[in-house]
Design a protein around this motif. Structure first.
Motif, PDB file in Angstrom:
ATOM      1  N   ALA A   1       0.856  -1.200   0.000  1.00 55.81           N
ATOM      2  CA  ALA A   1       0.000   0.000   0.000  1.00 55.81           C
ATOM      3  C   ALA A   1       0.889   1.246   0.000  1.00 55.81           C
ATOM      4  CB  ALA A   1      -0.923   0.022   1.223  1.00 55.81           C
ATOM      5  N   THR A   2       0.477   2.225  -0.777  1.00 59.99           N
ATOM      6  CA  THR A   2       1.231   3.493  -0.853  1.00 59.99           C
ATOM      7  C   THR A   2       0.328   4.653  -0.480  1.00 59.99           C
ATOM      8  OG1 THR A   2       0.700   3.767  -3.195  1.00 59.99           O
ATOM      9  CG2 THR A   2       2.736   2.601  -2.660  1.00 59.99           C
ATOM     10  N   GLN A   3       0.909   5.608   0.213  1.00 62.48           N
ATOM     11  CA  GLN A   3       0.231   6.859   0.574  1.00 62.48           C
ATOM     12  C   GLN A   3       1.190   8.012   0.266  1.00 62.48           C
ATOM     13  OE1 GLN A   3      -0.928   6.551   4.676  1.00 62.48           O
ATOM     14  NE2 GLN A   3      -2.598   5.129   4.265  1.00 62.48           N
ATOM     15  N   PHE A   4       1.079   8.535  -0.957  1.00 65.71           N
ATOM     16  CA  PHE A   4       1.991   9.573  -1.414  1.00 65.71           C
ATOM     17  C   PHE A   4       1.228  10.899  -1.522  1.00 65.71           C
ATOM     18  CE2 PHE A   4       4.263   5.944  -3.790  1.00 65.71           C
ATOM     19  CZ  PHE A   4       5.014   5.658  -2.670  1.00 65.71           C
ATOM     20  N   SER A   5       1.647  11.840  -0.727  1.00 60.38           N
ATOM     21  CA  SER A   5       1.078  13.193  -0.823  1.00 60.38           C
ATOM     22  C   SER A   5       1.775  13.962  -1.950  1.00 60.38           C
ATOM     23  CB  SER A   5       1.261  13.946   0.502  1.00 60.38           C
ATOM     24  OG  SER A   5       0.608  13.273   1.567  1.00 60.38           O
ATOM     25  N   PRO A   6       1.082  14.947  -2.526  1.00 60.66           N
ATOM     26  CA  PRO A   6       1.715  15.724  -3.606  1.00 60.66           C
ATOM     27  C   PRO A   6       2.958  16.456  -3.097  1.00 60.66           C
ATOM     28  CG  PRO A   6      -0.656  16.107  -3.560  1.00 60.66           C
ATOM     29  CD  PRO A   6      -0.325  15.349  -2.318  1.00 60.66           C
ATOM     30  N   VAL A   7       4.132  16.023  -3.547  1.00 56.76           N
ATOM     31  CA  VAL A   7       5.403  16.585  -3.094  1.00 56.76           C
ATOM     32  C   VAL A   7       6.283  16.842  -4.312  1.00 56.76           C
ATOM     33  CG1 VAL A   7       7.498  16.166  -1.760  1.00 56.76           C
ATOM     34  CG2 VAL A   7       5.276  15.470  -0.841  1.00 56.76           C
ATOM     35  N   GLU A   8       6.913  18.005  -4.346  1.00 52.68           N
ATOM     36  CA  GLU A   8       7.844  18.327  -5.422  1.00 52.68           C
ATOM     37  C   GLU A   8       9.248  18.394  -4.859  1.00 52.68           C
ATOM     38  OE1 GLU A   8       6.772  21.890  -7.407  1.00 52.68           O
ATOM     39  OE2 GLU A   8       5.325  20.923  -8.725  1.00 52.68           O
ATOM     40  N   VAL A   9      10.202  17.837  -5.620  1.00 54.87           N
ATOM     41  CA  VAL A   9      11.602  17.875  -5.223  1.00 54.87           C
ATOM     42  C   VAL A   9      12.422  18.339  -6.419  1.00 54.87           C
ATOM     43  CG1 VAL A   9      11.346  16.069  -3.496  1.00 54.87           C
ATOM     44  CG2 VAL A   9      11.935  15.445  -5.862  1.00 54.87           C
ATOM     45  N   ASN A  10      13.630  18.716  -6.105  1.00 52.46           N
ATOM     46  CA  ASN A  10      14.566  19.122  -7.139  1.00 52.46           C
ATOM     47  C   ASN A  10      14.995  17.894  -7.953  1.00 52.46           C
ATOM     48  OD1 ASN A  10      17.508  19.755  -8.119  1.00 52.46           O
ATOM     49  ND2 ASN A  10      16.583  21.742  -7.601  1.00 52.46           N
ATOM     50  N   PRO A  11      15.256  18.059  -9.283  1.00 53.45           N
ATOM     51  CA  PRO A  11      15.699  16.894 -10.074  1.00 53.45           C
ATOM     52  C   PRO A  11      16.934  16.222  -9.502  1.00 53.45           C
ATOM     53  CG  PRO A  11      15.074  18.686 -11.531  1.00 53.45           C
ATOM     54  CD  PRO A  11      15.024  19.241 -10.140  1.00 53.45           C
ATOM     55  N   ASP A  12      17.825  17.011  -8.831  1.00 55.83           N
ATOM     56  CA  ASP A  12      19.022  16.395  -8.241  1.00 55.83           C
ATOM     57  C   ASP A  12      18.664  15.500  -7.065  1.00 55.83           C
ATOM     58  OD1 ASP A  12      20.577  17.737 -10.059  1.00 55.83           O
ATOM     59  OD2 ASP A  12      20.953  19.458  -8.745  1.00 55.83           O
ATOM     60  N   GLN A  13      17.510  15.746  -6.438  1.00 54.69           N
ATOM     61  CA  GLN A  13      17.089  14.900  -5.319  1.00 54.69           C
ATOM     62  C   GLN A  13      16.260  13.697  -5.775  1.00 54.69           C
ATOM     63  OE1 GLN A  13      15.096  18.086  -3.059  1.00 54.69           O
ATOM     64  NE2 GLN A  13      16.593  17.772  -1.410  1.00 54.69           N
ATOM     65  N   SER A  14      15.742  13.788  -7.002  1.00 57.66           N
ATOM     66  CA  SER A  14      14.842  12.718  -7.453  1.00 57.66           C
ATOM     67  C   SER A  14      15.571  11.386  -7.630  1.00 57.66           C
ATOM     68  CB  SER A  14      14.179  13.134  -8.780  1.00 57.66           C
ATOM     69  OG  SER A  14      15.152  13.310  -9.793  1.00 57.66           O
ATOM     70  N   VAL A  15      16.832  11.399  -8.103  1.00 62.65           N
ATOM     71  CA  VAL A  15      17.566  10.143  -8.340  1.00 62.65           C
ATOM     72  C   VAL A  15      17.873   9.425  -7.037  1.00 62.65           C
ATOM     73  CG1 VAL A  15      19.675   9.113  -9.281  1.00 62.65           C
ATOM     74  CG2 VAL A  15      18.485  10.935 -10.545  1.00 62.65           C
ATOM     75  N   PRO A  16      18.547  10.076  -6.046  1.00 66.18           N
ATOM     76  CA  PRO A  16      18.796   9.334  -4.786  1.00 66.18           C
ATOM     77  C   PRO A  16      17.522   8.957  -4.059  1.00 66.18           C
ATOM     78  CG  PRO A  16      19.404  11.659  -4.553  1.00 66.18           C
ATOM     79  CD  PRO A  16      19.149  11.431  -6.011  1.00 66.18           C
ATOM     80  N   LEU A  17      16.464   9.783  -4.154  1.00 70.25           N
ATOM     81  CA  LEU A  17      15.215   9.436  -3.489  1.00 70.25           C
ATOM     82  C   LEU A  17      14.591   8.198  -4.122  1.00 70.25           C
ATOM     83  CD1 LEU A  17      12.959  10.086  -1.463  1.00 70.25           C
ATOM     84  CD2 LEU A  17      11.934  11.589  -3.194  1.00 70.25           C
ATOM     85  N   SER A  18      14.595   8.138  -5.446  1.00 74.24           N
ATOM     86  CA  SER A  18      14.011   6.975  -6.132  1.00 74.24           C
ATOM     87  C   SER A  18      14.796   5.709  -5.841  1.00 74.24           C
ATOM     88  CB  SER A  18      13.969   7.232  -7.646  1.00 74.24           C
ATOM     89  OG  SER A  18      13.206   8.384  -7.921  1.00 74.24           O
ATOM     90  N   LEU A  19      16.117   5.789  -5.889  1.00 72.30           N
ATOM     91  CA  LEU A  19      16.933   4.614  -5.606  1.00 72.30           C
ATOM     92  C   LEU A  19      16.802   4.179  -4.159  1.00 72.30           C
ATOM     93  CD1 LEU A  19      20.129   5.510  -7.662  1.00 72.30           C
ATOM     94  CD2 LEU A  19      18.254   3.966  -8.288  1.00 72.30           C
ATOM     95  N   LEU A  20      16.701   5.184  -3.231  1.00 69.58           N
ATOM     96  CA  LEU A  20      16.533   4.830  -1.824  1.00 69.58           C
ATOM     97  C   LEU A  20      15.203   4.117  -1.616  1.00 69.58           C
ATOM     98  CD1 LEU A  20      17.413   7.127   1.174  1.00 69.58           C
ATOM     99  CD2 LEU A  20      15.262   5.870   1.165  1.00 69.58           C
ATOM    100  N   ALA A  21      14.134   4.626  -2.245  1.00 65.93           N
ATOM    101  CA  ALA A  21      12.824   3.984  -2.113  1.00 65.93           C
ATOM    102  C   ALA A  21      12.862   2.572  -2.696  1.00 65.93           C
ATOM    103  CB  ALA A  21      11.762   4.836  -2.800  1.00 65.93           C
ATOM    104  N   THR A  22      13.588   2.390  -3.801  1.00 67.97           N
ATOM    105  CA  THR A  22      13.680   1.063  -4.423  1.00 67.97           C
ATOM    106  C   THR A  22      14.378   0.074  -3.500  1.00 67.97           C
ATOM    107  OG1 THR A  22      13.724   2.058  -6.626  1.00 67.97           O
ATOM    108  CG2 THR A  22      14.521  -0.204  -6.420  1.00 67.97           C
ATOM    109  N   GLU A  23      15.535   0.483  -2.939  1.00 66.00           N
ATOM    110  CA  GLU A  23      16.275  -0.397  -2.037  1.00 66.00           C
ATOM    111  C   GLU A  23      15.460  -0.720  -0.790  1.00 66.00           C
ATOM    112  OE1 GLU A  23      19.057  -1.950  -2.511  1.00 66.00           O
ATOM    113  OE2 GLU A  23      19.313  -1.089  -4.512  1.00 66.00           O
TER     114      GLU A  23
END
Length: 608
Positions: free
Chosen positions: A469-491
């Protein structure tokens, strides 16, 4: 905006107004001229007042000439008779004859006589023998035996009001009596001649007694009833007689402003006072003098009005027009090619042309920048597209390698690497399809990655059923933060699946991933999974569990890139990972209809 701030801005706008500065400058420029004009006008008014007094004194002097001659003639006749005092010895017909002859030869005389020191009239032109010892007139003669002129009503010498001239007669130093000559009051009055100048005249002696007056003579024999118009309020006749020849301006007893002049007629015993209103015979009437005095103020007001309207028409209205252009330009309007000022001066027209040229150049630069930005955006999206295609190609190659792997461990490791590559591909796919590249919607990106892990990678495998189950609120981040955030969520998701167990209540294993904005503006990513008593509890030092240690190292590295704080909580029935970091760039904004739909649905999606 508060009322105080509005009032302050309004006051500042007023004090800095061009019109107010213009009024101040003109006031300073015209002040010396105004002071000179007021000074000169004041001098003219004082000189006019002085000339009015001089003219009144001259008119009074000329008006009293005949009265002076009449009284002097009476004094001369009385002195002549007094010199021949031999005729008074014992009285008799000879004395009466002399007095009668004197009255007969001069028609202006009513009576002539000789008064003894005991108050008896022993000689008269009428032949009467009277006693005036009880009369105040006779007592005044005895108290001050000198030549005298006065007027009385109903005296025994004559029933009508008369003017009397008396001269003392001496035998060596002994007083012998008085020669008295009476003349009609009207005769004395009609000798006054004002020359048509409308001068109010009054004859009085040094004791303050009226002798003749123009106003009183209008009713012959009647008492003076309107001397208030002729007499000054703050001066008595005795004081005026003591001061002698003079002229001054003051108020009469009716409170009206008048000019007064006093002229001696007979030595210092008889005086004539003239009076007139300043405006009656003045070359500068009161209204004209008031206009002359206030003319500098009128000139200043007229100058201010003319200058204000001139400056408003020539400068202020054009500046306001330019100001409206600037406001339109600030609001987004850029086409000022047809904007023109209405008959503006050359200097302001140059400013307007410079503004139009500036807007044209800025509009051209904005168009060029927009074209460059669009071109660069297309190129950048093309780069992301090519990177995404290359990563997908790598994923396909790895998938072939996984099928050819002989051991389960090799297939598992290759599968983990493939998941990480797929996460990178998802990021580039999102950037390629995004409408703006300055900020990335992290909630959409993570939702896309988790769906891809569930669908493509068959997260959990066939041997394990996991509810995600996912609960994602509308959040914007900088493109430089999107890569480590996505990889961290994947791991974190892969580790959660690996160590997820069936809870004691017998429900299926579950994983919950949440992304939300905290009250202090930071962003928190939470990954929580269920666990059973047999599952690995994970490390107790707060690190992330992984058999090889690779997942823990990657999560720590990605958290460091985000400059984030992460917390791990191990409970008997669940395992929690919380990563908190501060966003870079603008604050989150929901994108149109999609963001509104997600907010309405609570931003929750599920997969098994």
């Amino acid at each position: 905006m508060t009322d105080t701030l509005k009032a302050r801005i309004s006051t500042r706008r007023l004090t800095k107004s061009l019109a107010l500065w213009l009024i101040g400058a003109l006031t300073v420029a015209m002040l010396p001229l105004g002071l000179i004009s007021v000074s000169q006008t004041s001098k003219v008014l004082h000189e006019t007042e002085r000339l009015s007094g001089v003219a009144l004194m001259d008119r009074t002097q000329r008006a009293a000439v005949r009265t002076q001659a009449l009284i002097q003639e009476a004094f001369g006749a009385a002195r002549s008779v007094a010199a021949a005092n031999v005729v008074f010895e014992g009285g008799g017909i000879s004395c009466d004859a002399v007095m009668a002859r004197l009255v007969k030869d001069n028609p202006t005389y009513l009576f002539a006589g000789f008064v003894e020191p005991d108050g008896s009239i022993t000689c008269s032109s009428s032949g009467e023998r009277l006693s005036i010892v009880d009369q105040a007139y006779f007592l005044n003669l005895l108290r001050d035996p000198e030549p005298r002129v006065d007027t009385r009503f109903s005296v025994p010498l004559q029933g009508a009001r008369v003017v009397r001239v008396s001269v003392p007669v001496y035998e060596e130093t002994v007083l012998q009596g008085f020669v008295v000559i009476s003349m009609p009051y009207a005769a004395a009055y009609y000798t006054l001649d004002d020359g048509g100048a409308e001068v109010d005249l009054l004859v009085f002696d040094r004791d303050g007694e009226f002798l003749t007056a123009e106003a009183a003579a209008r009713e012959e024999g009647g008492p003076p009833d309107n001397f208030e118009e002729v007499l000054p309020r703050q001066h008595s006749l005795e004081a005026l007689a003591e001061a002698g020849r003079q002229s001054f301006r003051g108020t009469n007893r009716l409170g009206e402003t008048r000019d007064f002049a006093v002229v001696p007629v007979i030595d210092d015993r008889i005086f004539v006072m003239g009076s007139w209103a300043p405006d009656r015979n003045n070359s500068m009437p009161m209204t004209g003098r008031a206009l002359a005095l206030y003319f500098p103020i009128l000139m200043w007001v007229a100058g201010i009005v003319v200058a204000y309207f001139a400056v408003h028409r020539l400068v202020i209205r054009h500046i306001q027009r330019l100001q409206s252009w600037m406001r339109l330009y600030a609001s987004g309007h850029t086409d000022f090619g047809q904007a023109r000022l209405d008959h503006a001066p050359h200097e302001l027209e140059v400013v307007a042309e410079a503004f139009r040229s500036m807007t044209r150049r800025l509009a051209e630069q904005d168009r060029a920048l927009e074209e460059d930005l669009a071109e660069k955006t297309i190129l950048l999206k093309e780069v992301h597209h090519r990177v995404k295609n290359n990563l997908q190609l790598i994923t396909s190659l790895m998938n072939m390698q996984i099928r050819n792997a002989r051991s389960a461990e090799a297939r598992r490791l290759l599968k983990r690497v493939q998941d990480r590559v797929m996460a990178l591909a998802a990021i580039h796919r999102y950037l390629y399809m995004a409408r703006k590249l300055s900020m990335v919607r992290a909630d959409r990106l993570l939702d896309d990655i988790i769906r891809q892990l569930v669908v493509v990678s068959d997260i959990g495998g066939a041997e394990k059923s996991v509810k995600i189950a996912t609960q994602f609120s509308p959040v914007e981040v900088n493109p430089d933060q999107s890569v480590p955030l996505s990889l961290l969520a994947t791991e974190a998701a892969i580790n959660a699946v690996k160590y997820c167990g069936t809870p004691p209540d017998g429900e299926p294993a579950w994983i919950t991933m949440a992304l939300q904005t905290l009250e202090d503006g930071r962003i928190c990513l939470s990954v929580v999974n269920s666990r059973s008593e047999e599952s690995d509890p994970g490390p107790v030092d707060g690190s992330v569990a992984d058999s090889s240690g690779m997942g823990r190292q990657l999560i720590s590295s990605f958290a460091a890139q985000l400059d984030a704080e992460f917390e791990v909580h191990s409970e008997p029935d669940r395992y929690e990972l919380h990563v908190t970091f501060a966003p870079m760039g603008a604050s989150p904004e929901e994108d149109d209809a999609e963001a509104e739909e997600e907010a309405a649905s609570g931003g929750v999606s599920e997969g098994t």
